[in-house]
Design a protein around this motif. Structure first.
Motif, PDB file in Angstrom:
ATOM      1  N   LYS A 122       0.840  -1.190   0.000  1.00  9.48           N
ATOM      2  CA  LYS A 122       0.000   0.000   0.000  1.00  9.48           C
ATOM      3  C   LYS A 122       0.883   1.251   0.000  1.00  9.48           C
ATOM      4  O   LYS A 122       1.835   1.344   0.771  1.00  9.48           O
ATOM      5  N   ARG A 123       0.527   2.165  -0.874  1.00 11.65           N
ATOM      6  CA  ARG A 123       1.273   3.424  -0.946  1.00 11.65           C
ATOM      7  C   ARG A 123       0.917   4.339   0.210  1.00 11.65           C
ATOM      8  O   ARG A 123       1.768   5.047   0.749  1.00 11.65           O
ATOM      9  N   MET A 124      -0.382   4.333   0.590  1.00 17.46           N
ATOM     10  CA  MET A 124      -0.848   5.202   1.681  1.00 17.46           C
ATOM     11  C   MET A 124      -1.033   4.377   2.943  1.00 17.46           C
ATOM     12  O   MET A 124      -1.848   3.445   2.967  1.00 17.46           O
ATOM     13  N   LEU A 125      -0.249   4.727   3.965  1.00 23.67           N
ATOM     14  CA  LEU A 125      -0.378   4.053   5.255  1.00 23.67           C
ATOM     15  C   LEU A 125      -1.281   4.840   6.194  1.00 23.67           C
ATOM     16  O   LEU A 125      -1.956   4.265   7.048  1.00 23.67           O
ATOM     17  N   THR A 126      -1.286   6.150   6.034  1.00 20.94           N
ATOM     18  CA  THR A 126      -2.157   7.025   6.828  1.00 20.94           C
ATOM     19  C   THR A 126      -2.752   8.070   5.887  1.00 20.94           C
ATOM     20  O   THR A 126      -2.181   8.359   4.815  1.00 20.94           O
ATOM     21  N   PRO A 127      -3.906   8.639   6.242  1.00 22.73           N
ATOM     22  CA  PRO A 127      -4.512   9.661   5.381  1.00 22.73           C
ATOM     23  C   PRO A 127      -3.583  10.825   5.069  1.00 22.73           C
ATOM     24  O   PRO A 127      -3.695  11.444   4.011  1.00 22.73           O
ATOM     25  N   ARG A 140     -10.719  10.064  -1.639  1.00 23.27           N
ATOM     26  CA  ARG A 140     -11.312   9.386  -2.799  1.00 23.27           C
ATOM     27  C   ARG A 140     -11.397   7.879  -2.572  1.00 23.27           C
ATOM     28  O   ARG A 140     -12.390   7.239  -2.923  1.00 23.27           O
ATOM     29  N   ALA A 141     -10.350   7.306  -1.957  1.00 28.05           N
ATOM     30  CA  ALA A 141     -10.339   5.873  -1.676  1.00 28.05           C
ATOM     31  C   ALA A 141     -11.455   5.497  -0.707  1.00 28.05           C
ATOM     32  O   ALA A 141     -12.082   4.435  -0.836  1.00 28.05           O
ATOM     33  N   LEU A 142     -11.734   6.359   0.262  1.00 28.11           N
ATOM     34  CA  LEU A 142     -12.811   6.107   1.214  1.00 28.11           C
ATOM     35  C   LEU A 142     -14.164   6.074   0.504  1.00 28.11           C
ATOM     36  O   LEU A 142     -15.007   5.200   0.759  1.00 28.11           O
ATOM     37  N   GLU A 143     -14.355   7.031  -0.415  1.00 27.03           N
ATOM     38  CA  GLU A 143     -15.608   7.056  -1.180  1.00 27.03           C
ATOM     39  C   GLU A 143     -15.778   5.781  -2.014  1.00 27.03           C
ATOM     40  O   GLU A 143     -16.854   5.189  -2.053  1.00 27.03           O
ATOM     41  N   VAL A 144     -14.708   5.374  -2.677  1.00 29.16           N
ATOM     42  CA  VAL A 144     -14.773   4.179  -3.522  1.00 29.16           C
ATOM     43  C   VAL A 144     -15.014   2.935  -2.675  1.00 29.16           C
ATOM     44  O   VAL A 144     -15.777   2.043  -3.052  1.00 29.16           O
ATOM     45  N   TYR A 181     -14.299  -0.635  -9.386  1.00 29.73           N
ATOM     46  CA  TYR A 181     -13.955  -0.081  -8.069  1.00 29.73           C
ATOM     47  C   TYR A 181     -12.581  -0.588  -7.623  1.00 29.73           C
ATOM     48  O   TYR A 181     -11.764   0.169  -7.076  1.00 29.73           O
ATOM     49  N   ALA A 182     -12.339  -1.888  -7.837  1.00 26.12           N
ATOM     50  CA  ALA A 182     -11.059  -2.469  -7.426  1.00 26.12           C
ATOM     51  C   ALA A 182      -9.908  -1.821  -8.193  1.00 26.12           C
ATOM     52  O   ALA A 182      -8.833  -1.537  -7.620  1.00 26.12           O
ATOM     53  N   GLY A 188      -5.317   1.959  -8.171  1.00 31.64           N
ATOM     54  CA  GLY A 188      -4.615   3.146  -8.642  1.00 31.64           C
ATOM     55  C   GLY A 188      -4.357   4.152  -7.541  1.00 31.64           C
ATOM     56  O   GLY A 188      -3.356   4.887  -7.565  1.00 31.64           O
ATOM     57  N   LEU A 189      -5.259   4.208  -6.564  1.00 25.82           N
ATOM     58  CA  LEU A 189      -5.121   5.171  -5.476  1.00 25.82           C
ATOM     59  C   LEU A 189      -4.195   4.675  -4.365  1.00 25.82           C
ATOM     60  O   LEU A 189      -3.459   5.452  -3.760  1.00 25.82           O
TER      61      LEU A 189
END
Length: 405
Positions: A34-39, A48-52, A359-360, A365-366
């Motif tokens: 995962k690229r993002m560990l924290t917001p 955007r990831a939360l919405e998806v 969605y996946a 991508g995010l």
């Protein structure tokens, strides 16, 4: 420039801590992919990831609802297939029972067989939905929809259809009320019903007839009154019973089996009507499949020794066969609607799967990590940390005492 020992140690420790933190973060990214560990790593992408993710969860719930809907509709389809097979069997029995070669004993045997079929039909109409409820009760799924009271079968459900949200803008009915399947069935030919007066003395039998001119239909009730002259000539008049006062047509000569047309409705009368005999033509009513079968059973159990009784038997069996055909058409229509809903669920499942893949891909991508870039960065950070550690070790060992011999 003078650098104090304390300042040197503080600066070096802070730098080493920063390098170790960066390396630990990269290690965590590699282990989780995962690229993002924290917001805070990427606030915009995180939102955007939360919405998806939320949309993906809703889509998964729709898939669960569709599975539940398919289960319920499949059970209803099985029950309807059973009803169709049973009604077709009853139709065959009715045709055989209407043969003029049958004795009273034969008709009684057929009536007993039909009584068993009627009990089977009630059992099918009270089919379970597999969850402790009943398929055809409408919203009253906790109670059996059909209850036998004497010779009558009463409907205790309602006309409701339970609906499930199976897509963002689609609610799908997952059941059909028993009133729509078994009770609200038009009689005769579906438009009008013919009948013989109970006091008739002749052997005339009126057919169910058909509509030949829909534009001429009036929805009124008519009667045909027969008169036989002293010379044996038979005539009839047509009376519009719905008019005030009733209107009577001119007398028409009667010929057995000759088509008679009244207000767009055509039928014929066979046999020999007696003087004063009356036949009626009225808008079709609605009755249940259970009533149709019960009337057929009563018709077969009734005596048929006189000409009048034989005429009543012929008319009763003829009416029952016609009503059974309309009842079967109604069940087939409901079955077709159930099949269309199952087909729609298949389509929605396909769309839902495609949506889930989209969605996946968006989440990937995010959130997902560029492994090549991350491994290169990890190697670089490792070497940088090792170099910093060696440098600190060397600098921390420097002292003026090293130069005093």
């Amino acid at each position: 420039m003078r650098i104090s020992t304390n300042s040197m140690y503080a600066t070096s420790t802070a730098q080493l801590g920063t390098l170790q933190s960066q390396l630990a973060k990269t290690q965590m990214q590699l282990s989780t992919n995962k690229r993002m560990l924290t917001p805070s790593d990427d606030p915009i992408a995180s939102a955007r990831a939360l919405e998806v993710t939320q949309s993906q969860s809703v889509n998964a719930q729709f898939a669960t609802n569709r599975a539940n809907a398919r289960s319920s509709l499949s059970q209803e389809e099985v029950a309807l297939k059973g009803v169709e097979s049973l009604v077709q069997d009853v139709q065959s029995i009715a045709v055989a029972a209407g043969s003029g070669t049958n004795s009273a004993s034969d008709r009684a045997t057929y009536a007993d067989e039909l009584q068993g079929r009627l009990d089977d039909l009630v059992a099918l109409a009270n089919s379970s939905d597999g969850n402790g409820g009943y398929l055809f009760s409408g919203y009253q799924s906790a109670s059996p929809p059909f209850v036998t009271s004497g010779t009558a079968v009463n409907y205790n459900g309602d006309a409701g259809q339970v609906q499930l949200q199976v897509a963002g803008a689609r609610k799908l009915p997952i059941n059909d009320a028993g009133s729509a399947v078994f009770t609200s069935i038009p009689t005769a030919n579906g438009t009008f019903a013919t009948a013989a007066n109970g006091g008739n003395t002749g052997t005339g039998v009126i057919s169910n007839g058909s509509v030949v001119d829909p534009s001429a239909l009036t929805g009124r009730k008519y009667s045909l009154d027969f008169a036989v002259s002293t010379t044996g000539a038979t005539t009839y008049t047509v009376t519009d019973q719905s008019a005030l006062p009733p209107t009577v047509s001119s007398a028409v000569d009667y010929a057995a089996g000759q088509p008679i047309t009244v207000a767009g409705m055509q039928f014929d009368i066979k046999g020999t009507p007696g003087n004063g005999d009356q036949f009626t033509v009225a808008p079709s009513e609605r009755q249940s499949l259970f009533t149709t079968m019960s009337k057929l059973i009563d018709t077969l159990r009734a005596p048929a020794t006189t000409d009048k009784q034989k005429a009543a038997l012929d008319k009763g069996v003829q009416d029952s066969i016609g009503n059974l055909a309309l009842g079967l058409d109604n069940v087939l229509s409901v079955h077709s609607a159930v099949g269309a809903r199952l087909k729609e669920l298949d389509t929605l499942d396909s769309v839902g799967s495609d949506t889930d893949l989209q969605y996946a891909a968006t989440l990937s991508g995010l959130q997902d990590l560029d492994m090549v870039k991350a491994i290169s960065q990890f190697t670089q950070q490792t070497q940088t940390l090792q170099a910093a550690q060696k440098t600190f070790n060397s600098i921390s060992g420097l002292s003026l005492f090293n130069y005093i011999s």
